[in-house]
Design a protein around this motif. Structure first.
Motif, mmCIF file in Angstrom:
data_model
loop_
_atom_site.group_PDB
_atom_site.id
_atom_site.type_symbol
_atom_site.label_atom_id
_atom_site.label_comp_id
_atom_site.label_asym_id
_atom_site.label_seq_id
_atom_site.Cartn_x
_atom_site.Cartn_y
_atom_site.Cartn_z
ATOM 1 N N UNK A 122 2.061 6.421 2.991
ATOM 2 C CA UNK A 122 2.284 5.026 3.373
ATOM 3 C C UNK A 122 2.701 4.191 2.165
ATOM 4 N N UNK A 123 1.994 4.357 1.066
ATOM 5 C CA UNK A 123 2.275 3.544 -0.114
ATOM 6 C C UNK A 123 3.514 4.021 -0.862
ATOM 7 N N UNK A 124 3.680 5.340 -0.965
ATOM 8 C CA UNK A 124 4.866 5.862 -1.643
ATOM 9 C C UNK A 124 6.128 5.480 -0.877
ATOM 10 N N UNK A 125 6.049 5.569 0.447
ATOM 11 C CA UNK A 125 7.208 5.234 1.271
ATOM 12 C C UNK A 125 7.627 3.782 1.073
ATOM 13 N N UNK A 126 6.640 2.913 0.870
ATOM 14 C CA UNK A 126 6.946 1.512 0.654
ATOM 15 C C UNK A 126 7.707 1.250 -0.631
#
Length: 282
Positions: free
Chosen positions: A222-226
């Motif tokens: 979730x955070x890496x994708x952001x």
């Protein structure tokens, strides 16, 4: 025959017009390692080696199809106007979530056909899959893709990264966030934690190692994708962020449901014998 080895070049080998790219080589290495580790762990849990080899033969083609379909669906206006490009995966456009979803569906059908516990099978392969994912991200590194937003040389140097990573993050004179590295480290750390914890007696019921994998991976993704710049968008978030949220929350709820509403579910360390025993009792 043109060898392109030892350089940060997306092409590993070239035979005339035919190319073998580092991306494919790295992905293949991850899959082979994951299969070998799964076979070894499966032996301890009462699962035959052939189960994993046969599953892999079915899962690989469907995973590739799933990875492409996932991407095409969320870019449908473009592919509707350019239908001849739908099958051109060598031009880019595959999604790991699509691959994983397809593989799980194949696994459920395969385990039912073989009359083995799908929960146990998922538990055995889950840590090895996340390891393969961590390895596979280095294929993105070789292609200079799946990176984050533009950043500075000073920022990358402050991360104490090796020079070869910093140099590869220089794309057309602009430095980018090495999001491939963030996810790779997260995945490998998840692998280590899962294999250490699943050895503990009476810690995981069957299926819970898999849920642990989904929770860990989706949280980090979730955070890496952001941070990425090449992701498919859906409203305010990227498609993979929405899916990560659904998987993270859904896995926690499902894990709690199984733990408290199915208290007699077999333990992971009991292996396939517990599944066979339940079958006999029925």
């Amino acid at each position: 025959m043109d060898f392109v080895l030892g350089a940060l070049n997306p092409i590993a080998l070239k035979f005339g017009p035919f190319e073998i790219r580092w991306y494919g080589v790295i992905i293949a290495c991850g899959v082979i390692l994951a299969a070998a580790l799964s076979v070894k762990e499966g032996q301890k849990r009462g699962l035959k080696d052939d189960y994993f080899y046969d599953f892999l033969l079915w899962a690989l083609p469907f995973s590739l199809i799933g990875a492409r379909l996932y991407y095409v669906i969320f870019e449908w206006p473009y592919y509707l106007a350019n239908p001849s490009e739908i099958y051109r995966i060598w031009d880019g456009g595959i999604a790991i979530y699509g691959s994983l979803i397809a593989a799980v569906l194949v696994l459920l059908v395969y385990c039912r056909h073989q009359q083995i516990s799908s929960w146990l099978f998922l538990d055995v392969i889950a840590p090895n899959v996340i390891l393969a994912q961590g390895i596979g991200r280095w294929g993105n590194f070789m292609n200079q893709e799946a990176h984050g937003r533009a950043t500075s040389l000073n920022f990358l140097q402050n991360l104490h990264l090796p020079h070869f990573i910093i140099d590869q993050m220089n794309i057309n004179g602009i430095y980018y966030q090495p999001t491939f590295l963030y996810e790779s480290v997260w995945d490998v750390l998840g692998f280590v934690i899962l294999i250490l914890l699943r050895r503990k007696n009476h810690l995981f019921k069957q299926g819970e190692v898999f849920f642990g994998y989904v929770i860990w991976y989706s949280f980090g993704r979730f955070f890496v994708e952001g941070m990425r710049t090449d992701s498919l968008m859906l409203g305010p978030l990227r498609v993979s962020q929405w899916l990560s949220l659904v998987l993270f929350i859904g896995s926690i709820l499902w894990l709690l449901h199984r733990r408290y509403w199915q208290p007699y579910a077999p333990w992971y360390l009991d292996g396939q014998q517990s599944f066979a025993k339940q079958d006999q009792e029925k």
